[in-house]
Design a protein around this motif. Structure first.
Motif, PDB file in Angstrom:
ATOM      1  N   LEU A  89     -38.590   3.252  -0.632  1.00 14.23           N
ATOM      2  CA  LEU A  89     -37.875   2.869   0.588  1.00 14.23           C
ATOM      3  C   LEU A  89     -38.560   3.468   1.818  1.00 14.23           C
ATOM      4  N   ILE A  90     -39.896   3.403   1.809  1.00 15.71           N
ATOM      5  CA  ILE A  90     -40.690   3.987   2.890  1.00 15.71           C
ATOM      6  C   ILE A  90     -41.591   2.930   3.509  1.00 15.71           C
ATOM      7  N   CYS A 160     -38.348   6.481   6.354  1.00 16.55           N
ATOM      8  CA  CYS A 160     -37.658   6.418   5.061  1.00 16.55           C
ATOM      9  C   CYS A 160     -36.272   5.830   5.296  1.00 16.55           C
ATOM     10  N   LEU A 161     -35.946   4.791   4.533  1.00 15.74           N
ATOM     11  CA  LEU A 161     -34.659   4.115   4.684  1.00 15.74           C
ATOM     12  C   LEU A 161     -33.767   4.346   3.463  1.00 15.74           C
ATOM     13  N   SER A 162     -33.774   5.553   2.961  1.00 18.06           N
ATOM     14  CA  SER A 162     -33.008   5.912   1.775  1.00 18.06           C
ATOM     15  C   SER A 162     -31.506   5.796   2.023  1.00 18.06           C
ATOM     16  N   ARG A 163     -30.790   5.424   0.988  1.00 18.91           N
ATOM     17  CA  ARG A 163     -29.324   5.376   1.072  1.00 18.91           C
ATOM     18  C   ARG A 163     -28.745   6.772   1.286  1.00 18.91           C
ATOM     19  N   ALA A 169     -40.905  10.409  10.583  1.00 15.12           N
ATOM     20  CA  ALA A 169     -41.849  11.443  11.016  1.00 15.12           C
ATOM     21  C   ALA A 169     -43.106  10.781  11.569  1.00 15.12           C
ATOM     22  N   GLU A 170     -43.708  11.459  12.522  1.00 17.18           N
ATOM     23  CA  GLU A 170     -44.932  10.966  13.161  1.00 17.18           C
ATOM     24  C   GLU A 170     -45.992  12.056  13.104  1.00 17.18           C
ATOM     25  N   PHE A 171     -47.221  11.632  12.814  1.00 17.76           N
ATOM     26  CA  PHE A 171     -48.350  12.555  12.747  1.00 17.76           C
ATOM     27  C   PHE A 171     -49.478  12.000  13.600  1.00 17.76           C
ATOM     28  N   ASP A 180     -44.106  15.588  13.756  1.00 18.97           N
ATOM     29  CA  ASP A 180     -42.869  15.712  14.522  1.00 18.97           C
ATOM     30  C   ASP A 180     -41.843  14.767  13.912  1.00 18.97           C
ATOM     31  N   TRP A 181     -40.596  15.192  13.955  1.00 18.56           N
ATOM     32  CA  TRP A 181     -39.520  14.315  13.520  1.00 18.56           C
ATOM     33  C   TRP A 181     -39.164  13.386  14.653  1.00 18.56           C
ATOM     34  N   LEU A 182     -38.862  12.130  14.325  1.00 21.63           N
ATOM     35  CA  LEU A 182     -38.408  11.157  15.292  1.00 21.63           C
ATOM     36  C   LEU A 182     -37.072  10.597  14.820  1.00 21.63           C
ATOM     37  N   SER A 183     -36.285  10.121  15.745  1.00 16.92           N
ATOM     38  CA  SER A 183     -35.065   9.447  15.355  1.00 16.92           C
ATOM     39  C   SER A 183     -35.441   8.161  14.625  1.00 16.92           C
ATOM     40  N   PRO A 184     -34.813   7.931  13.468  1.00 18.23           N
ATOM     41  CA  PRO A 184     -35.180   6.715  12.725  1.00 18.23           C
ATOM     42  C   PRO A 184     -34.645   5.484  13.419  1.00 18.23           C
TER      43      PRO A 184
END
Length: 184
Positions: A89-90, A160-163, A169-171, A180-184
Protein backbone atom coordinates in the motif's frame (compact mmCIF):
# COMPACT_ATOMS: atom_id res chain seq x y z
CA UNK A 1 1.04 -1.28 13.75
CA UNK A 2 4.54 -0.11 14.56
CA UNK A 3 5.09 3.57 13.96
CA UNK A 4 7.37 4.02 10.97
CA UNK A 5 10.64 5.88 11.26
CA UNK A 6 12.26 7.91 8.51
CA UNK A 7 14.97 5.25 8.38
CA UNK A 8 12.42 2.45 7.95
CA UNK A 9 10.52 4.46 5.30
CA UNK A 10 13.75 5.00 3.32
CA UNK A 11 14.66 1.34 3.65
CA UNK A 12 11.20 0.19 2.62
CA UNK A 13 11.28 2.33 -0.54
CA UNK A 14 14.57 0.78 -1.66
CA UNK A 15 13.37 -2.70 -0.73
CA UNK A 16 10.34 -2.23 -2.99
CA UNK A 17 12.58 -1.01 -5.81
CA UNK A 18 14.88 -4.01 -5.32
CA UNK A 19 11.84 -6.30 -5.50
CA UNK A 20 10.82 -4.59 -8.73
CA UNK A 21 13.98 -5.61 -10.56
CA UNK A 22 14.66 -8.92 -8.79
CA UNK A 23 11.87 -10.86 -10.50
CA UNK A 24 11.18 -10.61 -14.24
CA UNK A 25 7.54 -11.47 -13.53
CA UNK A 26 7.02 -8.85 -10.83
CA UNK A 27 4.33 -6.28 -11.69
CA UNK A 28 6.43 -3.80 -9.68
CA UNK A 29 8.85 -3.67 -12.64
CA UNK A 30 6.27 -1.68 -14.60
CA UNK A 31 6.51 1.96 -13.59
CA UNK A 32 5.23 5.16 -15.11
CA UNK A 33 7.83 7.51 -16.59
CA UNK A 34 6.98 11.19 -16.94
CA UNK A 35 8.78 13.52 -19.33
CA UNK A 36 8.00 16.95 -20.76
CA UNK A 37 7.42 17.38 -24.50
CA UNK A 38 8.38 20.30 -26.78
CA UNK A 39 5.07 22.04 -25.94
CA UNK A 40 5.86 21.78 -22.20
CA UNK A 41 3.09 19.21 -21.74
CA UNK A 42 3.68 16.23 -19.45
CA UNK A 43 3.94 12.85 -21.18
CA UNK A 44 3.45 9.55 -19.36
CA UNK A 45 4.23 6.00 -20.40
CA UNK A 46 4.79 2.65 -18.76
CA UNK A 47 8.39 1.44 -18.78
CA UNK A 48 10.23 -1.49 -17.21
CA UNK A 49 12.79 -0.96 -14.47
CA UNK A 50 15.95 -2.86 -15.40
CA UNK A 51 18.67 -1.75 -12.99
CA UNK A 52 19.14 0.25 -9.85
CA UNK A 53 21.99 1.45 -7.70
CA UNK A 54 20.82 2.49 -4.23
CA UNK A 55 24.21 3.99 -3.32
CA UNK A 56 24.19 6.25 -6.39
CA UNK A 57 20.39 6.69 -6.22
CA UNK A 58 19.95 5.72 -9.86
CA UNK A 59 17.29 3.77 -11.72
CA UNK A 60 17.63 2.51 -15.31
CA UNK A 61 15.30 1.53 -18.10
CA UNK A 62 16.01 0.36 -21.64
CA UNK A 63 14.22 1.82 -24.65
CA UNK A 64 14.40 2.53 -28.36
CA UNK A 65 16.67 5.49 -29.05
CA UNK A 66 14.17 6.67 -31.69
CA UNK A 67 11.30 6.96 -29.20
CA UNK A 68 9.64 10.22 -28.25
CA UNK A 69 10.76 9.87 -24.64
CA UNK A 70 14.42 9.91 -25.67
CA UNK A 71 13.89 13.03 -27.80
CA UNK A 72 12.02 14.71 -24.94
CA UNK A 73 14.74 13.87 -22.42
CA UNK A 74 17.36 15.12 -24.88
CA UNK A 75 15.74 18.57 -24.71
CA UNK A 76 14.73 18.54 -21.05
CA UNK A 77 16.37 15.91 -18.88
CA UNK A 78 13.88 16.27 -16.01
CA UNK A 79 12.19 12.92 -15.40
CA UNK A 80 9.84 11.43 -12.85
CA UNK A 81 8.88 7.84 -12.11
CA UNK A 82 5.82 6.54 -10.30
CA UNK A 83 5.44 3.09 -8.76
CA UNK A 84 2.46 1.68 -6.89
CA UNK A 85 3.24 -1.31 -4.64
CA UNK A 86 -0.19 -2.76 -3.80
CA UNK A 87 1.10 -5.41 -1.40
CA UNK A 88 2.66 -2.65 0.70
CA UNK A 89 0.00 0.00 0.00
CA UNK A 90 2.89 2.31 -0.88
CA UNK A 91 3.24 4.83 -3.66
CA UNK A 92 6.73 5.96 -4.69
CA UNK A 93 7.18 9.20 -6.59
CA UNK A 94 10.77 9.55 -7.74
CA UNK A 95 12.27 12.44 -9.69
CA UNK A 96 15.63 13.55 -10.98
CA UNK A 97 17.72 14.04 -14.09
CA UNK A 98 17.95 11.53 -16.93
CA UNK A 99 21.04 10.59 -18.88
CA UNK A 100 20.82 8.73 -22.19
CA UNK A 101 23.52 6.16 -23.02
CA UNK A 102 23.73 4.41 -26.40
CA UNK A 103 26.23 2.47 -28.47
CA UNK A 104 29.37 0.77 -27.21
CA UNK A 105 28.92 1.62 -23.48
CA UNK A 106 25.77 -0.53 -23.27
CA UNK A 107 26.68 -3.50 -25.46
CA UNK A 108 26.87 -5.67 -22.33
CA UNK A 109 23.25 -4.82 -21.48
CA UNK A 110 22.17 -5.67 -25.06
CA UNK A 111 23.67 -9.12 -24.58
CA UNK A 112 21.34 -9.68 -21.60
CA UNK A 113 18.17 -8.89 -23.58
CA UNK A 114 16.50 -12.15 -24.67
CA UNK A 115 15.93 -12.52 -28.42
CA UNK A 116 12.13 -12.38 -28.06
CA UNK A 117 12.40 -9.01 -26.27
CA UNK A 118 14.78 -7.43 -28.79
CA UNK A 119 11.86 -6.69 -31.08
CA UNK A 120 11.18 -3.63 -28.91
CA UNK A 121 14.34 -2.14 -30.38
CA UNK A 122 13.60 -2.73 -34.01
CA UNK A 123 10.19 -1.45 -35.07
CA UNK A 124 10.20 -0.13 -38.64
CA UNK A 125 9.07 2.56 -39.01
CA UNK A 126 10.26 4.00 -35.66
CA UNK A 127 7.97 4.14 -32.60
CA UNK A 128 5.31 6.83 -32.79
CA UNK A 129 5.34 7.06 -36.61
CA UNK A 130 1.89 7.19 -38.26
CA UNK A 131 1.12 4.03 -40.21
CA UNK A 132 -1.69 3.02 -42.60
CA UNK A 133 -2.94 0.06 -40.54
CA UNK A 134 -2.35 -1.53 -37.12
CA UNK A 135 0.00 -4.12 -38.61
CA UNK A 136 1.80 -1.87 -41.11
CA UNK A 137 5.16 -2.21 -39.40
CA UNK A 138 7.99 -4.73 -39.27
CA UNK A 139 10.51 -5.89 -36.70
CA UNK A 140 14.24 -5.69 -37.35
CA UNK A 141 16.03 -5.72 -33.95
CA UNK A 142 19.08 -3.50 -34.04
CA UNK A 143 21.58 -2.74 -31.28
CA UNK A 144 21.85 0.77 -32.76
CA UNK A 145 18.26 1.42 -31.60
CA UNK A 146 18.97 0.19 -28.06
CA UNK A 147 19.55 2.81 -25.40
CA UNK A 148 19.60 3.08 -21.64
CA UNK A 149 18.00 5.89 -19.67
CA UNK A 150 19.52 6.39 -16.24
CA UNK A 151 17.62 8.61 -13.84
CA UNK A 152 19.76 10.04 -11.05
CA UNK A 153 17.28 10.74 -8.32
CA UNK A 154 17.09 14.02 -6.45
CA UNK A 155 13.71 13.55 -4.77
CA UNK A 156 11.87 10.57 -3.30
CA UNK A 157 8.31 10.89 -2.00
CA UNK A 158 6.83 7.87 -0.21
CA UNK A 159 3.15 7.64 0.66
CA UNK A 160 1.74 4.74 2.67
CA UNK A 161 -2.03 4.26 2.53
CA UNK A 162 -2.28 1.54 5.17
CA UNK A 163 -5.60 0.89 6.89
CA UNK A 164 -3.62 1.21 10.13
CA UNK A 165 -2.79 4.81 9.33
CA UNK A 166 -1.47 6.81 6.44
CA UNK A 167 1.96 8.38 6.45
CA UNK A 168 4.17 10.26 4.01
CA UNK A 169 7.89 10.97 3.91
CA UNK A 170 10.10 13.00 1.59
CA UNK A 171 13.82 12.63 0.97
CA UNK A 172 15.95 15.16 -0.92
CA UNK A 173 19.42 14.58 -2.32
CA UNK A 174 20.32 18.24 -1.69
CA UNK A 175 19.78 17.51 2.03
CA UNK A 176 21.99 14.39 1.89
CA UNK A 177 18.81 12.31 1.75
CA UNK A 178 17.71 13.50 5.19
CA UNK A 179 14.03 12.73 5.41
CA UNK A 180 11.08 14.78 6.54
CA UNK A 181 7.56 13.75 7.39
CA UNK A 182 4.80 15.30 5.31
CA UNK A 183 1.08 15.31 5.81
CA UNK A 184 -0.32 12.47 3.72
Amino acid sequence: MTEPTLTSAWSQAWTILQQAIADDRSPLRFVTLATVDANHAPQLRTVVLRELDADAATLCIFTDVRSHKVAELGKNNAAALHLWAPDHLIQLRLSGEAQITSGTPIQEQWATVPDHMREAYGHVPPPGTKIAASEAWEVHPDINNFTKITVTLSHIDIVCLSRDGHWRAEFLKKNNWKGDWLSP
